[in-house]
Design an enzyme around this catalytic site. Sequence first.
Site, mmCIF file in Angstrom:
data_model
loop_
_atom_site.group_PDB
_atom_site.id
_atom_site.type_symbol
_atom_site.label_atom_id
_atom_site.label_comp_id
_atom_site.label_asym_id
_atom_site.label_seq_id
_atom_site.Cartn_x
_atom_site.Cartn_y
_atom_site.Cartn_z
ATOM 1 N N ILE A 167 -0.572 -1.945 -6.038
ATOM 2 C CA ILE A 167 -1.481 -2.719 -6.869
ATOM 3 C C ILE A 167 -1.557 -2.091 -8.249
ATOM 4 O O ILE A 167 -1.322 -0.885 -8.408
ATOM 5 C CB ILE A 167 -2.893 -2.820 -6.250
ATOM 6 C CG1 ILE A 167 -3.479 -1.426 -6.007
ATOM 7 C CG2 ILE A 167 -2.864 -3.632 -4.966
ATOM 8 C CD1 ILE A 167 -4.938 -1.442 -5.576
ATOM 9 N N ILE A 193 -5.558 10.947 10.542
ATOM 10 C CA ILE A 193 -4.223 11.382 10.131
ATOM 11 C C ILE A 193 -4.341 12.591 9.206
ATOM 12 O O ILE A 193 -5.097 12.562 8.227
ATOM 13 C CB ILE A 193 -3.461 10.259 9.405
ATOM 14 C CG1 ILE A 193 -3.407 9.002 10.290
ATOM 15 C CG2 ILE A 193 -2.068 10.711 9.027
ATOM 16 C CD1 ILE A 193 -2.683 9.178 11.593
ATOM 17 N N GLY A 224 0.829 -1.207 0.000
ATOM 18 C CA GLY A 224 0.000 0.000 0.000
ATOM 19 C C GLY A 224 0.856 1.247 0.000
ATOM 20 O O GLY A 224 0.504 2.267 0.591
ATOM 21 N N LYS A 281 -10.984 -3.949 11.683
ATOM 22 C CA LYS A 281 -9.832 -3.527 12.480
ATOM 23 C C LYS A 281 -9.719 -4.332 13.775
ATOM 24 O O LYS A 281 -8.614 -4.695 14.192
ATOM 25 C CB LYS A 281 -9.903 -2.032 12.775
ATOM 26 C CG LYS A 281 -9.643 -1.142 11.561
ATOM 27 C CD LYS A 281 -8.285 -1.418 10.949
ATOM 28 C CE LYS A 281 -7.972 -0.509 9.783
ATOM 29 N NZ LYS A 281 -6.673 -0.850 9.148
ATOM 30 N N GLY A 340 -0.577 4.778 -1.034
ATOM 31 C CA GLY A 340 -1.740 5.293 -0.323
ATOM 32 C C GLY A 340 -1.403 6.489 0.543
ATOM 33 O O GLY A 340 -0.275 6.991 0.560
ATOM 34 N N GLN A 341 -2.389 6.926 1.329
ATOM 35 C CA GLN A 341 -2.267 8.143 2.121
ATOM 36 C C GLN A 341 -1.104 8.067 3.111
ATOM 37 O O GLN A 341 -0.288 8.985 3.201
ATOM 38 C CB GLN A 341 -3.569 8.407 2.873
ATOM 39 C CG GLN A 341 -3.567 9.700 3.689
ATOM 40 C CD GLN A 341 -4.852 9.912 4.465
ATOM 41 O OE1 GLN A 341 -5.622 8.988 4.684
ATOM 42 N NE2 GLN A 341 -5.085 11.142 4.880
ATOM 43 N N TYR A 401 -15.570 -1.333 8.644
ATOM 44 C CA TYR A 401 -14.198 -0.863 8.859
ATOM 45 C C TYR A 401 -13.749 -1.203 10.271
ATOM 46 O O TYR A 401 -12.664 -1.765 10.492
ATOM 47 C CB TYR A 401 -14.142 0.645 8.623
ATOM 48 C CG TYR A 401 -12.793 1.285 8.872
ATOM 49 C CD1 TYR A 401 -11.768 1.169 7.938
ATOM 50 C CD2 TYR A 401 -12.567 2.026 10.028
ATOM 51 C CE1 TYR A 401 -10.537 1.776 8.157
ATOM 52 C CE2 TYR A 401 -11.340 2.644 10.251
ATOM 53 C CZ TYR A 401 -10.329 2.514 9.317
ATOM 54 O OH TYR A 401 -9.115 3.103 9.533
#
Length: 318
Positions: free
Chosen positions: A35, A173, A8, A147, A11-12, A143
């Site tokens: 990906i 974040i 990842g 987690k 990503g962010q 979500y």
Amino acid sequence: MKNILVIGSTGQIGSELTMELRKRYGGGHVVAGYITGAEPKGELLESGPSAVADVTNGEQIAAIVKQYNIDTIYNLAALLSVVAEHKPLLAWNIGINGLLNILEVARENHCAVFTPSSIGSFGPETPHVMTPQDTVQRPRTIYGVSKVTTELLSDYYHHKYGVDTRSVRFPGIISYVTPPGGGTTDYAVDIYYYAVRGEKFTCPIPEGTLMDMMYMPDALNAAIKLMEADPTRLIHHNGFNVAAMSFAPETIYAEIKKHKPDFEMTYDVDPLKQAIANSWPDCMDDSCARNEWDWAPRYDLASMTADMLEKLSAKLLK
């Protein structure tokens, strides 16, 4: 950590974490996993090796681990909270089935694994003020459910097979590098963009809604510091509360107005985001992280706001 795979990496969090790890460990020791369709570009591409790393393909992950002699995996593959609510099956497949693939690869190849959890792992029954490290976790979003499962699976592989699994529960974040992409706390990033552009901001979160937040440099430091921590000091391994600041929309707005007096904000509440936010902690107790691996944030709301406005102004007003 000698050779690291970041899954990842575009990503962010992943894009900035990959660069920070390369700065600390050397570009050649950090593989940017991505990906197809989300390939690394620019400095992220040029500063070190990269490879297609789809968590739903365990054989692909295993091949990368063996090719680059990986000993540490940062697994950041996940859908963000709001996106996940619209695609629950995909969220589960990436977040949980993907994690199982990584844990199996780690078990067979003796890798350490970091898979972040979130404040989303808590639910309405959780104490909202100074949320304890060990407390009830009954989230009502896919979500959050994923987690919690991430924490439990990671603990299982640690206790059952001795895999060195570690994680933190990230708050929202905030970053000036990567634009937000479907999280409940994204308003706290968007608001700075609007302020710098001189536009009125419409906030989707209602006034008075407190949520834990963290500036990206502190988030990166938390992830790396935990993985570097002495394992003999760790009582917990997965799901460390980490906190830096807690604020409501009107508080961040007031702080920005100190720098941008003409900035305006109105409200148009998003019911889905409101429901998710209301189920999350107002502020977490992160004393276990502070005691077990010396966690301490560097930024508060005032210092983050000054830095965000300065960095975004340089980025957007060229």
